[in-house]
Design an enzyme around this catalytic site. Sequence first.
Site: not given
Length: 333
Positions: A191, A245
């Site tokens: 990310t 996540g």
Amino acid sequence: MKYITVFLISLVLFSCNNYEQKKGSEAEYVLVIHGGAGTILKKNLSTETEKKYLDKLSEALLAGEKILKDGGSSIDAITASIMIMENSPLFNAGKGSVFNEEGIVEMDASIMSGKTGNAGAVAGVHTVVNPILAARAVMEQSNHVMLCGNGADKFAKEVGLDIADSSYFFTDRRWKSYLKTRNKSSEKHGTVGAVALDKYGNIAAGTSTGGMTYKMKGRIGDSPVIGAGTFADNETCAISATGHGEFFIRNVVAHDISALMKYKGISLKDASEKVILEKLKNIGGEGGIIGVDSQGNYTMTFNTAGMYRGVITSDGVKEVLIFGNQQLSSIDH
Ligand code: ASP
């Protein structure tokens, strides 16, 4: 025996991979970025590839710093830094995003202003060249906080953002990783994110990702979820997260750090360590965060082997790093 115990305690503390640099209030501006955390080991990265990452992180930092130095806002600075990483195939965001189980790119991004408390996010977009701009457009040009899927892609097009077809997002490396991950349950991620303090004392955070390799179609990670992957409040901190996540959503990581600061009055460093190195680590939640507060204290805290990361401040700190327990390496201006 005493020495062995002391040695073991030091080893445990050292292996926590937490880096904290305190700048204090003398820093006029601070910018911290990350390009994902995970099993990033020196032995798996060629010198050439390592250099590519360090150069791109430096470029992203310098682009954001220019804005802060010229008196621009923290929101503009983080947007600029994140766009550079989104446009690079090196990182799992924008171009170079990973593929889901159907071999399709579905990207998530969010942004938040610590000054106004406004936020914007997009989830599962697949045509927006820079998802961070789409998140920002949701914040600034809609009455909503989060748009997803085709509606978000349509909105991005309507507000005039660059749109591309799937060939733009395709990279050989991610396709190979997709093929490798198919039939296996290993989760690959990555990310990009940035947090900044500007000259006016305002902080902001942003995060952008392709999510996890071979994720289910429609799966949304923490990156677009305000409070999980991104959070900013001038009274506490600006946080951008990276990692597995589902753990970050369930533990509302970014807001948890802010809440510890707000309600317990503890520092950014202590709050981040509590959440990342204790709470998340104990339940197997791999990842890390970058954070800054409005006094200019910042942190890059992670419980994985490495995290692509960098920091630049008005009082001369300029560093880019990849691995854990690493000496800071300077950026050439
Ligand atoms: N947090 C991202 C997600 O779960 C992936 C990552 O940061 O590596 O989608």
